[in-house]
Design a protein around this motif. Structure first.
Motif, PDB file in Angstrom:
ATOM      1  N   LEU A  15     -11.027 -44.301   6.696  1.00  0.00           N
ATOM      2  CA  LEU A  15     -12.218 -44.896   6.109  1.00  0.00           C
ATOM      3  C   LEU A  15     -13.158 -43.788   5.658  1.00  0.00           C
ATOM      4  O   LEU A  15     -13.374 -42.805   6.373  1.00  0.00           O
ATOM      5  N   ARG A  16     -13.736 -43.962   4.458  1.00  0.00           N
ATOM      6  CA  ARG A  16     -14.603 -42.939   3.880  1.00  0.00           C
ATOM      7  C   ARG A  16     -15.768 -43.610   3.167  1.00  0.00           C
ATOM      8  O   ARG A  16     -15.679 -44.774   2.787  1.00  0.00           O
ATOM      9  N   LEU A  17     -16.828 -42.852   2.942  1.00  0.00           N
ATOM     10  CA  LEU A  17     -17.953 -43.280   2.130  1.00  0.00           C
ATOM     11  C   LEU A  17     -18.036 -42.342   0.937  1.00  0.00           C
ATOM     12  O   LEU A  17     -17.928 -41.120   1.094  1.00  0.00           O
ATOM     13  N   ALA A  18     -18.220 -42.906  -0.266  1.00  0.00           N
ATOM     14  CA  ALA A  18     -18.333 -42.091  -1.474  1.00  0.00           C
ATOM     15  C   ALA A  18     -19.640 -42.399  -2.191  1.00  0.00           C
ATOM     16  O   ALA A  18     -20.083 -43.551  -2.242  1.00  0.00           O
ATOM     17  N   LEU A  19     -20.242 -41.363  -2.753  1.00  0.00           N
ATOM     18  CA  LEU A  19     -21.457 -41.492  -3.552  1.00  0.00           C
ATOM     19  C   LEU A  19     -21.119 -41.145  -4.994  1.00  0.00           C
ATOM     20  O   LEU A  19     -20.608 -40.056  -5.265  1.00  0.00           O
ATOM     21  N   TYR A  20     -21.428 -42.062  -5.902  1.00  0.00           N
ATOM     22  CA  TYR A  20     -21.197 -41.831  -7.320  1.00  0.00           C
ATOM     23  C   TYR A  20     -22.452 -41.231  -7.954  1.00  0.00           C
ATOM     24  O   TYR A  20     -23.493 -41.884  -8.028  1.00  0.00           O
ATOM     25  N   GLU A  21     -22.368 -39.977  -8.361  1.00  0.00           N
ATOM     26  CA  GLU A  21     -23.435 -39.275  -9.074  1.00  0.00           C
ATOM     27  C   GLU A  21     -24.834 -39.588  -8.521  1.00  0.00           C
ATOM     28  O   GLU A  21     -25.709 -40.071  -9.240  1.00  0.00           O
ATOM     29  N   LEU A  40     -17.413 -40.018   9.889  1.00  0.00           N
ATOM     30  CA  LEU A  40     -16.851 -40.592   8.671  1.00  0.00           C
ATOM     31  C   LEU A  40     -16.864 -39.553   7.559  1.00  0.00           C
ATOM     32  O   LEU A  40     -17.924 -39.009   7.241  1.00  0.00           O
ATOM     33  N   PRO A  41     -15.729 -39.259   6.949  1.00  0.00           N
ATOM     34  CA  PRO A  41     -15.729 -38.312   5.828  1.00  0.00           C
ATOM     35  C   PRO A  41     -16.474 -38.884   4.623  1.00  0.00           C
ATOM     36  O   PRO A  41     -16.531 -40.098   4.438  1.00  0.00           O
ATOM     37  N   MET A  42     -17.022 -38.004   3.809  1.00  0.00           N
ATOM     38  CA  MET A  42     -17.776 -38.417   2.621  1.00  0.00           C
ATOM     39  C   MET A  42     -17.212 -37.747   1.384  1.00  0.00           C
ATOM     40  O   MET A  42     -16.785 -36.594   1.429  1.00  0.00           O
ATOM     41  N   ASP A  43     -17.251 -38.504   0.283  1.00  0.00           N
ATOM     42  CA  ASP A  43     -16.882 -37.983  -1.033  1.00  0.00           C
ATOM     43  C   ASP A  43     -18.115 -38.014  -1.915  1.00  0.00           C
ATOM     44  O   ASP A  43     -18.816 -39.030  -1.979  1.00  0.00           O
ATOM     45  N   LEU A  44     -18.399 -36.904  -2.576  1.00  0.00           N
ATOM     46  CA  LEU A  44     -19.524 -36.805  -3.499  1.00  0.00           C
ATOM     47  C   LEU A  44     -18.943 -36.631  -4.892  1.00  0.00           C
ATOM     48  O   LEU A  44     -18.287 -35.625  -5.178  1.00  0.00           O
ATOM     49  N   ILE A  45     -19.163 -37.635  -5.740  1.00  0.00           N
ATOM     50  CA  ILE A  45     -18.644 -37.608  -7.107  1.00  0.00           C
ATOM     51  C   ILE A  45     -19.735 -37.049  -8.004  1.00  0.00           C
ATOM     52  O   ILE A  45     -20.816 -37.622  -8.112  1.00  0.00           O
ATOM     53  N   GLU A  46     -19.461 -35.939  -8.623  1.00  0.00           N
ATOM     54  CA  GLU A  46     -20.445 -35.230  -9.430  1.00  0.00           C
ATOM     55  C   GLU A  46     -20.388 -35.698 -10.883  1.00  0.00           C
ATOM     56  O   GLU A  46     -19.426 -36.339 -11.271  1.00  0.00           O
ATOM     57  N   ASP A 110      -9.896 -47.706   3.334  1.00  0.00           N
ATOM     58  CA  ASP A 110     -10.891 -47.986   2.300  1.00  0.00           C
ATOM     59  C   ASP A 110     -11.824 -46.808   2.063  1.00  0.00           C
ATOM     60  O   ASP A 110     -12.163 -46.066   2.989  1.00  0.00           O
ATOM     61  N   ILE A 111     -12.264 -46.708   0.822  1.00  0.00           N
ATOM     62  CA  ILE A 111     -13.383 -45.842   0.455  1.00  0.00           C
ATOM     63  C   ILE A 111     -14.469 -46.780  -0.043  1.00  0.00           C
ATOM     64  O   ILE A 111     -14.274 -47.520  -1.012  1.00  0.00           O
ATOM     65  N   ILE A 112     -15.603 -46.779   0.639  1.00  0.00           N
ATOM     66  CA  ILE A 112     -16.754 -47.582   0.233  1.00  0.00           C
ATOM     67  C   ILE A 112     -17.556 -46.732  -0.750  1.00  0.00           C
ATOM     68  O   ILE A 112     -18.004 -45.640  -0.411  1.00  0.00           O
TER      69      ILE A 112
END
Length: 178
Positions: A15-21, A40-46, A110-112
């Motif tokens: 399970l991960r959390l992602a931020l879109y820009e 919880l790992p995080m993804d940062l979308i640039e 899931d990636i939220i």
């Protein structure tokens, strides 16, 4: 993708959390702190609307950022290639969804995904999402702060998947029911 892993704790799931820009460093920092505290790992979308060295980001994350597993992706296209190669389901948080977050069945892979504070996400991201969820709000009210929404969604997913750390390791109080 730029991989930043200053701290690597074992994950109970994917399970991960992602931020879109993201636009606002304080919100991103708050969500980074949330992810660090919950493992919880995080993804940062640039591109982000701020410099990752921004003092507001660091202030919001306080001294927890060393405990965060953060993957930075140069664009949504790069993120999508990475996500699909690993078999993650993309769950988009959007006010346009027909499914309430608490009626949705989260999966360990899931990636939220949370959109930009100023504009959400473009149609291409809506189309790429495997599922879309909304947090029900009272009529006439538009949306929550992105950090608050992220906390609600992460808490529900972790509750469903039984992913919270044991109380003995958190220093929290365990209140007995009457």
């Amino acid at each position: 993708m730029v991989d930043i892993r200053p701290f690597s704790a074992p994950a109970a799931s994917d399970l991960r959390l992602a931020l879109y820009e993201p636009d606002i460093p304080q919100n991103a920092g708050t969500l980074m702190r949330l992810c660090a505290c919950l493992g919880l790992p995080m993804d940062l979308i640039e591109p982000a609307g701020f410099d990752a060295s921004d003092r507001n980001l660091k202030r919001a994350g306080l001294d927890y950022l060393h405990a965060l597993t953060l993957d930075r992706h140069l664009s949504f296209r790069h993120f999508e290639q990475w996500r699909r190669a690993r078999g993650h389901r993309l769950v988009l948080a959007t006010t346009k969804a027909a499914v309430a977050h608490h009626h949705f069945r989260f999966s360990p892979s899931d990636i939220i995904l949370l959109g930009r504070e100023s504009a959400g996400v473009p149609d291409v991201v809506h189309e790429a999402a495997d599922a879309q969820v909304a947090i029900p709000l009272r009529p006439g009210l538009r949306s929550l702060n992105v950090a608050v929404a992220g906390g609600i969604l992460v808490a529900e997913a972790m509750r469903q998947l039984d992913l919270f750390p044991p109380m003995a390791t958190t220093g929290g109080l365990d209140v007995a029911s009457p």
